[in-house]
Scaffold this motif. Sequence first.
Motif, mmCIF file in Angstrom:
data_model
loop_
_atom_site.group_PDB
_atom_site.id
_atom_site.type_symbol
_atom_site.label_atom_id
_atom_site.label_comp_id
_atom_site.label_asym_id
_atom_site.label_seq_id
_atom_site.Cartn_x
_atom_site.Cartn_y
_atom_site.Cartn_z
ATOM 1 N N VAL A 1 45.626 45.822 -19.437
ATOM 2 C CA VAL A 1 45.814 47.199 -18.984
ATOM 3 C C VAL A 1 44.472 47.923 -18.968
ATOM 4 O O VAL A 1 44.109 48.597 -17.996
ATOM 5 C CB VAL A 1 46.806 47.944 -19.901
ATOM 6 N N HIS A 2 43.731 47.787 -20.056
ATOM 7 C CA HIS A 2 42.420 48.426 -20.137
ATOM 8 C C HIS A 2 41.450 47.818 -19.115
ATOM 9 O O HIS A 2 40.607 48.534 -18.552
ATOM 10 C CB HIS A 2 41.855 48.293 -21.548
ATOM 11 N N PHE B 1 40.001 40.954 -19.161
ATOM 12 C CA PHE B 1 39.475 40.248 -17.991
ATOM 13 C C PHE B 1 39.687 38.734 -18.102
ATOM 14 O O PHE B 1 38.839 37.950 -17.679
ATOM 15 C CB PHE B 1 37.992 40.578 -17.779
ATOM 16 N N ARG B 2 40.832 38.354 -18.662
ATOM 17 C CA ARG B 2 41.166 36.928 -18.698
ATOM 18 C C ARG B 2 41.248 36.405 -17.264
ATOM 19 O O ARG B 2 41.807 37.053 -16.393
ATOM 20 C CB ARG B 2 42.523 36.736 -19.402
ATOM 21 N N ASP B 3 40.685 35.238 -17.021
ATOM 22 C CA ASP B 3 40.529 34.703 -15.662
ATOM 23 C C ASP B 3 39.696 35.681 -14.829
ATOM 24 O O ASP B 3 40.198 36.338 -13.901
ATOM 25 C CB ASP B 3 41.879 34.460 -14.979
ATOM 26 N N TYR C 1 39.801 57.880 -22.614
ATOM 27 C CA TYR C 1 40.071 58.266 -21.224
ATOM 28 C C TYR C 1 40.636 57.115 -20.407
ATOM 29 O O TYR C 1 41.284 57.339 -19.379
ATOM 30 C CB TYR C 1 38.825 58.835 -20.555
ATOM 31 N N LEU C 2 40.432 55.866 -20.878
ATOM 32 C CA LEU C 2 41.009 54.723 -20.176
ATOM 33 C C LEU C 2 42.537 54.721 -20.266
ATOM 34 O O LEU C 2 43.210 54.091 -19.452
ATOM 35 C CB LEU C 2 40.459 53.414 -20.742
ATOM 36 N N ARG C 3 43.076 55.434 -21.262
ATOM 37 C CA ARG C 3 44.532 55.475 -21.469
ATOM 38 C C ARG C 3 45.159 56.809 -21.078
ATOM 39 O O ARG C 3 46.364 57.004 -21.242
ATOM 40 C CB ARG C 3 44.862 55.177 -22.947
#
Length: 279
Positions: A120-121, A84-86, A193-195
């Motif tokens: 991505v995550h 969650f950069r920016d 499950y995120l991948r």
Amino acid sequence: MSLQQATDGDLEKIEIALLLEGIFRRYGYDFRNYSYASVRRRIWHRIHLEGLNNVSSLQERVLHQPEAFGRLLGDMVIPVTEMFRDPAMFRAFREDVVPLLRQLPNLRIWHAGCSTGEEVHAVAIILHEEGLLDKTRIYATDINESALQQAKDGIIPIERMKQYTKNYHAAGGIQSFSDYYDSDHGVVILKPYLRNNVVFARHNLVTDRSFNEFHVILCRNVMIYFNSQLRDQVHRLFYESLANEGFLVVGDKESIAFTPKADKYDTWNEQYRLYRKMR
């Protein structure tokens, strides 16, 4: 500037050009159109670490010793990323883009230059919270196979989680961030499950072609290292790879202005660099 200084500078440019040409021919990695200042800085960083004196000495070493090239490659493609950069950009993506993606029967998203996979995550978490992850296929690509392996493993140093948790909530997260990972022996393992719907693959933006049609392409703070010729080439690739009315997301220091396809996009959110391909 003396004649000798000018000559030394020209000689260094020749040496660097020969090194980059040799890397391309020997290993297939093409850095020839990267920003010269950035490439020069990273090459000299490796020269000092190798205990060498000049670019030509480094060229000899990396062309004859693949393990030395591996060390240089690590310098050339330094992964700079975080979850969650920016955060405001991710909030804008959730609020301004996701509602339109919900209308599609299925989604294809390309993270170009995904590095070690934190972003991505992050997108996978947003899609999960918005009920879209199960109908989404995410393609996460990078030039660096070591970084890709880290992304596949989903392992993050635990000391980063305080900042990542702060970013998550600033980005509009609606659950407890700790729901998305387990901690073990000083590392964090993001939930598998995120991948489940993520395809991790090596892809070189410089030399490889389009491989699918996507509803969203994210390539944030990658093209800042490219010269204008290479940047234009990559923008053509992204345009060819986007579905009509698909979204392109670039970094906060980047823009599609003055690129060959600039007039083919609507500016969806200029502040956060969200653009939509027109029909």
